[in-house]
Design a protein around this motif. Structure first.
Motif, short mmCIF file in Angstrom:
data_model
loop_
_atom_site.label_atom_id
_atom_site.label_comp_id
_atom_site.label_asym_id
_atom_site.label_seq_id
_atom_site.Cartn_x
_atom_site.Cartn_y
_atom_site.Cartn_z
N LYS A 150 0.83 -1.21 0.00
CA LYS A 150 0.00 0.00 0.00
C LYS A 150 0.86 1.26 0.00
O LYS A 150 0.67 2.16 -0.82
N SER A 151 1.81 1.30 0.94
CA SER A 151 2.65 2.49 1.05
C SER A 151 3.46 2.68 -0.22
O SER A 151 3.60 3.80 -0.71
N THR A 152 3.98 1.60 -0.74
CA THR A 152 4.78 1.69 -1.96
C THR A 152 3.97 2.29 -3.09
O THR A 152 4.44 3.18 -3.81
N PHE B 217 -2.63 10.15 1.92
CA PHE B 217 -2.55 9.86 3.35
C PHE B 217 -1.96 8.47 3.53
O PHE B 217 -2.47 7.52 2.95
N ASP B 218 -0.92 8.35 4.33
CA ASP B 218 -0.39 7.01 4.62
C ASP B 218 -0.65 6.67 6.08
O ASP B 218 0.08 7.11 6.97
N GLU B 219 -1.68 5.91 6.33
CA GLU B 219 -2.08 5.52 7.68
C GLU B 219 -1.99 6.67 8.68
O GLU B 219 -1.28 6.57 9.68
N PRO B 220 -2.69 7.75 8.43
CA PRO B 220 -2.50 8.93 9.29
C PRO B 220 -3.06 8.75 10.69
O PRO B 220 -2.71 9.51 11.58
MG LIG Z 1 2.84 1.19 4.91
#
Ligand SMILES: [Mg+2]
Ligand SMILES: Nc1ncnc2c1ncn2[C@@H]1O[C@H](COP(=O)(O)OP(=O)(O)OP(=O)(O)O)[C@@H](O)[C@H]1O
Lengths: 293, 349
Positions: free
Chosen positions: B42-44, B157-160
């Motif tokens: 996901k982050s990638t 947004f990355d897991e904010p």
């Molecule tokens: Mg991640």
């Protein structure tokens, strides 16, 4: 949570701090006390007896134009050495930090100069710039520049500064590199997304975050320039030409051991001690305020 | 004010392919949630949209033009990081105004924009503080503020919310959603929390091992999961999956026979959501109840089927069952049964 150990008796804590106290006493307080004591006397020319003169040694020194000139020389020298040791180190660290692949090799190579003793470094640089046999002096001659640090005061100062700063670059590099690696990557990324390009990021984000390291290195390098560059100066210029590279520490040596004026030499040591003490207090008081921990 | 198109985007780190081709068209103003277990990429994926990772293959288009090679600063995006990534040496106001300062806006204009954003996020009192003097929730708001003052075309947004406590998470979830709706900015939001995904998304991308298992609205994914993975990942408690044998007269589960809505033949995987099962004395499913979890509004009954497979049922209200073994007969409407291919895990029918 901070962990604190509480001791019941007083014997164990005493034993634990004893080595530190002992070392400080033998290598600092005792010689410092001796210096203060000696600074109040003038020995006779044969060193057989000495006469108490109070503060006369200090009075004489502060009125001595050579001594005052040495103060200025020291200020210039230590400023230049500190800058010459820190700015290239920071630059190299920033470049190494950008490197992903061979950063390790690069780092190892950069550490080597630190292993060279100052006096040896002095000899090394002296050889390169020797007016008769030095490689660099020869090249400069080919380019039409007549290098002669034995006569030219500016060149003499430049050479001792470079020779003193050279080995320190490695040391400073290590600290800067470690500090750069500790800057959270996401902060840099956030700044990139906010629109800041590399050098802008460097000056507005990275440099402020490095300030504790920079401050620490500033103190350490100034102290180095004051006290530990003796070997370099002694091998390259012996304080010359015309006292142009005689920093305070070198003057302590040349007046005390060469000139055999132990009273004045001791008084100079005491002044030096006070100057460095003041400098450190000043640094912590004023510069630390601008440091973001 | 922007569309984002991912066209068969891939990412390789060395020889390992981490993102194996993801395509999605994000409409202007849409709130897309990327959800999946830890390590699924996901982050990638998000960082490739941000320009923080290079794209190995495929094309990224922002507003219809190729953006693969653009630097992060040239993509007109803003990102909120999991650890907030606030500048520790700057005040809240300076943090929020940094991007505008870089753009070279006049001081007065920066101050005005920062003030507006601070008001929107109830940060006015905190403008002079340093990040370390703020609580987690406040830091989160500052990170949001820093993103909105720049008025970007896309929010990332990355897991904010993952560093906040459960209550604050629910509150911030609503706030972010309201704010996004008000500003109408296209958003990509990464989370591993399926509840966040269900409640916030216009559409969600369910990811697994670098692939998009399903892209659709939360209800779509809940009601018609396209794969076993999506079926089990979305929904809480997660779906019961049992192997069944498809024959002419129905789906055989050991001795039990259920209707066969898809007419599948051979071994298939049958998915039944715990909340869709109901007690029915004549029902086809027999379950041995081993443990009851009363949650107040409903009760979870954990147990197993005759063939030993574990099974969970969620019944409304308080249910007095479960201590010691006890059998329960259950039934399920045929339109709530999900049938998947055993090998590929894809939905049948
Ligand atoms: Mg991640
Ligand atoms: N720089 C890298 N080099 C090699 N592999 C990487 C790199 N970054 C990520 N990976 C790998 O890519 C995969 C996906 O990572 P990613 O961070 O996108 O996962 P994620 O879905 O965000 O997980 P989480 O929910 O834990 O944050 C992981 O298997 C990870 O090990």
């Amino acid at each position: 949570m901070e962990k604190r150990v509480t001791f019941k008796g007083w014997l164990l804590p005493l034993c634990l701090i004893a080595p530190q106290v002992f070392i400080s006493a033998v290598f600092f307080f005792y010689p410092a006390g001796q210096a203060v004591w000696q600074s109040l006397f003038i020995p006779d020319p044969f060193g057989l007896s000495s006469q108490f003169v109070g503060l006369e040694n200090f009075e004489y020194l502060l009125g001595d134009p050579y001594y005052r000139a040495s103060f200025v020389t020291t200020a210039i020298f230590s400023t230049l050495v500190t800058l010459a040791a820190m700015i290239p180190a920071l630059f190299l660290a920033v470049m190494a930090d950008r490197l992903v692949k061979s950063a390790g090799v690069y780092r190892t190579l950069l550490i080597w100069p630190y292993a060279v003793a100052p006096a040896v470094a002095g000899v090394l640089w002296l050889f390169m710039f020797n007016t008769r046999v030095g490689v660099i002096a020869w090249y400069l001659g080919q380019l039409g520049y007549d290098w002669n640090h034995v006569l030219n005061e500016g060149e003499a100062m430049g050479l001792v500064v470079v020779a003193s700063a050279w080995g320190r670059i490695s040391y400073n590099f290590l600290f800067f590199f470690a500090a750069l690696q500790a800057v959270p990557r996401s902060i840099i990324e956030a700044a990139a997304i906010d629109g800041a390009r590399f050098w802008r990021r460097f000056f507005t984000i990275v440099l402020p975050l490095l300030s504790p390291t920079t401050f620490f290195l500033l103190v350490v390098n100034i102290v180095y320039a004051f006290f530990e560059t003796f070997g370099v100066i002694h091998t390259i210029t012996s304080g010359g030409p015309q006292q142009a590279t005689t920093i305070l520490v070198y003057k302590v040596f040349s007046d005390g051991f060469v000139g055999q004026d132990l009273g004045s030499s001791a008084a100079q040591s005491v002044i030096l001690l006070i100057v460095v003490g003041l400098l450190t207090v000043l640094q912590f008081k004023y510069i630390e305020k601008r440091v973001h921990y | 004010m922007a569309t984002v198109e991912l066209d068969d985007i891939k990412k390789r780190f060395g020889a390992t392919e981490v993102i194996k081709g993801v395509s999605v068209d994000v409409a202007d103003g849409e709130f897309i949630v990327i959800v999946g277990p830890s390590g699924c990429g996901k982050s990638t994926l998000l960082r490739m949209v941000a320009g923080l990772e290079t794209i190995s293959d495929g094309e990224l288009r922002i507003n219809g033009t190729r953006a693969n090679e653009r630097e992060p600063m040239d993509r007109d995006i803003a990102m909120v990081f999991q650890n907030y990534a606030l500048y520790p040496h700057m005040s809240v106001a300076q943090n929020m105004g940094y991007g505008l300062r870089i753009k070279g806006l006049p001081k007065a204009e920066i101050a005005a924009k920062v003030r507006d954003a601070a008001e929107l996020l109830q940060l006015t009192e905190l403008l002079d503080r340093k990040p370390r003097q703020l609580s987690g929730g406040q830091r989160q708001r500052v990170a949001m503020g820093r993103a909105i003052v720049r008025e970007p075309s896309v929010f990332l947004f990355d897991e904010p919310l993952s560093n906040l406590d459960a209550k604050l998470r629910v509150q911030m979830r609503l706030e972010i959603r309201e704010l996004q709706a008000k500003l109408g900015i296209t958003s990509l939001y990464v989370t591993h929390d399926q509840v966040e995904a269900m409640t916030m998304a216009d559409r969600m991308i369910v990811m697994n091992e670098g692939r998009a298992e399903q892209i659709g609205t939360p209800l779509d994914v809940y009601e018609r999961p396209e794969s076993l993975f999506a079926a089990q990942f979305i929904g809480s408690p997660s779906m019961n999956v049992v192997a069944a044998e498809g024959r002419e007269d129905g789906l055989h589960l050991g001795d039990m026979v259920l209707p066969n809505p898809t007419g599948a033949h051979g071994t298939v995987m049958l998915g039944l959501r715990p909340e869709h099962l109901s007690p029915d004395p004549g029902g086809p499913i027999t379950m041995e109840v081993l443990l009851a979890e009363p949650l107040g509004a409903n009760t979870l009954l954990h147990g197993r089927l005759a063939n030993g497979q574990s099974f969970t049922v969620s019944l409304p209200g308080v249910h007095r069952a479960g201590h010691g073994s006890q059998t329960l007969r259950l039934s399920i409407p045929p339109d709530k049964m999900h049938v998947f291919d055993k090998k590929s895990g894809r939905r049948l029918g």
